[in-house]
Scaffold this active site. Structure first.
Site, PDB file in Angstrom:
ATOM      1  N   GLN A  31      21.032  63.233  70.835  1.00 49.02           N
ATOM      2  CA  GLN A  31      19.920  63.746  71.648  1.00 49.02           C
ATOM      3  C   GLN A  31      20.206  63.455  73.115  1.00 49.02           C
ATOM      4  O   GLN A  31      20.459  62.318  73.495  1.00 49.02           O
ATOM      5  CB  GLN A  31      18.622  63.068  71.218  1.00 49.02           C
ATOM      6  CG  GLN A  31      17.394  63.488  72.001  1.00 49.02           C
ATOM      7  CD  GLN A  31      16.149  62.735  71.534  1.00 49.02           C
ATOM      8  OE1 GLN A  31      16.088  62.282  70.396  1.00 49.02           O
ATOM      9  NE2 GLN A  31      15.181  62.581  72.403  1.00 49.02           N
ATOM     10  N   SER A  47      16.767  61.862  77.789  1.00 55.53           N
ATOM     11  CA  SER A  47      16.441  60.880  78.823  1.00 55.53           C
ATOM     12  C   SER A  47      17.499  60.816  79.913  1.00 55.53           C
ATOM     13  O   SER A  47      18.692  61.056  79.672  1.00 55.53           O
ATOM     14  CB  SER A  47      16.272  59.498  78.201  1.00 55.53           C
ATOM     15  OG  SER A  47      15.173  59.473  77.314  1.00 55.53           O
ATOM     16  N   GLU A  57       9.822  64.092  64.637  1.00 57.54           N
ATOM     17  CA  GLU A  57      10.450  62.776  64.645  1.00 57.54           C
ATOM     18  C   GLU A  57       9.401  61.674  64.535  1.00 57.54           C
ATOM     19  O   GLU A  57       9.560  60.717  63.801  1.00 57.54           O
ATOM     20  CB  GLU A  57      11.260  62.598  65.934  1.00 57.54           C
ATOM     21  CG  GLU A  57      11.930  61.238  66.055  1.00 57.54           C
ATOM     22  CD  GLU A  57      12.573  61.006  67.407  1.00 57.54           C
ATOM     23  OE1 GLU A  57      13.677  60.451  67.438  1.00 57.54           O
ATOM     24  OE2 GLU A  57      11.970  61.357  68.426  1.00 57.54           O
ATOM     25  N   SER A  98       7.750  56.553  75.114  1.00 54.69           N
ATOM     26  CA  SER A  98       7.348  55.162  75.296  1.00 54.69           C
ATOM     27  C   SER A  98       5.877  54.968  74.925  1.00 54.69           C
ATOM     28  O   SER A  98       5.081  55.913  74.916  1.00 54.69           O
ATOM     29  CB  SER A  98       7.570  54.726  76.743  1.00 54.69           C
ATOM     30  OG  SER A  98       6.632  55.344  77.601  1.00 54.69           O
ATOM     31  N   ASN A  99       5.519  53.729  74.626  1.00 52.91           N
ATOM     32  CA  ASN A  99       4.123  53.442  74.282  1.00 52.91           C
ATOM     33  C   ASN A  99       3.180  53.813  75.406  1.00 52.91           C
ATOM     34  O   ASN A  99       2.029  54.211  75.166  1.00 52.91           O
ATOM     35  CB  ASN A  99       3.968  51.958  73.934  1.00 52.91           C
ATOM     36  CG  ASN A  99       4.513  51.638  72.558  1.00 52.91           C
ATOM     37  OD1 ASN A  99       5.113  52.482  71.892  1.00 52.91           O
ATOM     38  ND2 ASN A  99       4.304  50.411  72.110  1.00 52.91           N
ATOM     39  N   GLU A 100       3.630  53.671  76.661  1.00 58.32           N
ATOM     40  CA  GLU A 100       2.778  54.051  77.794  1.00 58.32           C
ATOM     41  C   GLU A 100       2.494  55.547  77.780  1.00 58.32           C
ATOM     42  O   GLU A 100       1.354  55.983  78.006  1.00 58.32           O
ATOM     43  CB  GLU A 100       3.459  53.650  79.109  1.00 58.32           C
ATOM     44  CG  GLU A 100       3.536  52.146  79.343  1.00 58.32           C
ATOM     45  CD  GLU A 100       4.614  51.459  78.533  1.00 58.32           C
ATOM     46  OE1 GLU A 100       4.600  50.214  78.452  1.00 58.32           O
ATOM     47  OE2 GLU A 100       5.477  52.165  77.962  1.00 58.32           O
TER      48      GLU A 100
END
Length: 406
Positions: free
Chosen positions: A140, A143, A258, A388-390
């Site tokens: 992938q 990012s 995913e 991300s959790n944020e």
């Protein structure tokens, strides 16, 4: 439907009134016992350490597809099965985790869902069979150094030049890029558009000139991630997935698949809990063990309670998917809940070891072979990968609750 949740059995819960799934689970267990490669267990999504491991993982991954345990929801013409039930995916991921067997290596499943939904007929015919057979390993390429959590800020550009796109930029945190032959790439094709609107998705042949893959050494001591430099890479226009500037929709659609793989997460938490309880029983504390300490017992009870909650949330999500219902909050809630509890349990495990918790995992005196050190070092990756959790909290606030952007 009755749901059982016996914490002492990490293969639970399943619908207690449906023998069909009991038989399927037994089939999965038997297949794993007979075919899983003999590889050391490592927490998380890790790259093979050498070509021998890579060969074993490719063979194993192809077997999972061939047996119909992975990719059952694909179109029948490409190896899928009519009437595939999401609960079966849940069971497969549970049993793989319970047996500490690896999941299919790479990002093939991720790009497959993009191709199935948005790909051209030629792309599907060319790539999907090779994903199932594992002739191709994928990575992938989303990012970037300045576009991880805020993925839509990516700066890698793909400029149209006749029948190719010329790609310039850099990607990072690309698991398995050092072993992969193909990549699932996001690049900006309209720099003047609103940031989400100017992105396109591509298939990328990693053998093309101008691609430089550099492994990154991580705090786990391994090189699972890579950075990828793209310098004037000429990507055929036929490798565009969907239409130009629609890559954000392509990516988020495939990422939703995913993040929906909750079975392995639930089983991983249950397995971790049992290991943590065993550690407490084996750790001396004066004349007794840590398990006799009321504060330790309270902590373990807290973990057990949260695991039960996450289990029920996961099962409710799967049941909705069976009915064709998808709620925007389901995947983020499951992802954040798992990542945070997993990290807290790993941290507690290292703390229970006392001074021994400072030993490296390779030290012969490390408790449980250094399992808890490795779990803790890797745990942070779960809070970042897959969104991300944020970012997950922003999705919950803005898209699920309708709160204003700050």
């Amino acid at each position: 439907m009755t749901i059982t949740t016996d914490l002492s059995n990490p293969s639970e819960p399943i619908p207690a009134d449906d023998s069909e799934f009991e038989a399927f689970r037994e089939r999965v267990r038997t297949f794993i016992v007979k075919n899983a490669p003999d590889l050391p267990y490592r927490t998380g999504t890790r790259s093979p350490e050498d070509d021998h491991e890579l060969a074993l993982l490719r063979t194993w991954s192809a077997q999972l597809y061939a047996e119909g345990l992975v990719g059952a929801d694909w179109p029948e013409e490409f190896g899928g099965r009519s009437g595939a039930d999401p609960i079966e995916d849940f069971i497969v991921s549970e049993e793989l985790k319970r047996a500490q067997a690896p999941v299919p290596i790479g990002a093939g499943s991720l790009v497959a869902h993009a191709l199935i939904t948005f790909g051209s007929p030629d792309q599907k015919r060319r790539f999907l069979p090779r994903i199932r057979s594992f002739e191709d390993v994928w990575c992938q390429l989303f990012s970037e150094p300045d576009a991880g959590s805020d993925l839509a800020s990516l700066k890698t550009r793909a400029t149209r030049d006749g029948d190719v796109y010329v790609v310039e930029g850099q990607k990072v945190w690309s698991t398995n890029a050092a072993f992969a032959g193909w990549g699932y790439l996001l690049a900006r094709t309209d720099p003047d558009a609103v940031k989400h609107a100017g992105i396109s998705a591509f298939v990328l042949d990693l053998s093309l000139p101008g691609i430089d893959v550099r492994p990154l050494r991580e705090m786990t001591g391994t090189s699972d991630f890579n950075e990828v430099f793209l310098d004037g890479v000429r990507v055929p226009a036929e490798y565009l997935i969907g239409v130009e500037n629609d890559g954000w929709r392509v990516a988020t659609t495939s990422l939703s698949e995913e993040r929906a793989g909750v079975g392995g997460n639930v089983a991983g938490l249950r397995q971790g809990f049992e290991a943590l309880r065993s550690l407490a029983r084996a750790t001396p504390a004066g004349r007794r063990t840590a398990a006799d300490d009321p504060l330790v017992r309270q902590a373990l009870a807290g973990f057990a309670t949260r695991i039960e909650i996450i289990t029920l949330l996961a099962r409710a999500t799967v049941e909705r998917r069976r009915r064709g219902e998808i709620r925007v909050q389901d995947a983020p809630i499951g992802k954040v809940s798992f990542a945070e509890l997993n990290e807290e349990m790993a941290d507690y495990g290292v703390g229970l070891e006392g001074a021994a918790g400072t030993l490296a995992g390779s030290d012969p005196d490390a408790v449980d072979g250094g399992r808890w050190q490795d779990e803790l070092l890797y745990a942070k990756a779960y809070t970042i990968s897959g969104g991300s959790n944020e970012i997950m909290r922003n999705i919950l606030a803005e898209r699920a609750l309708g709160l204003p952007r700050t």
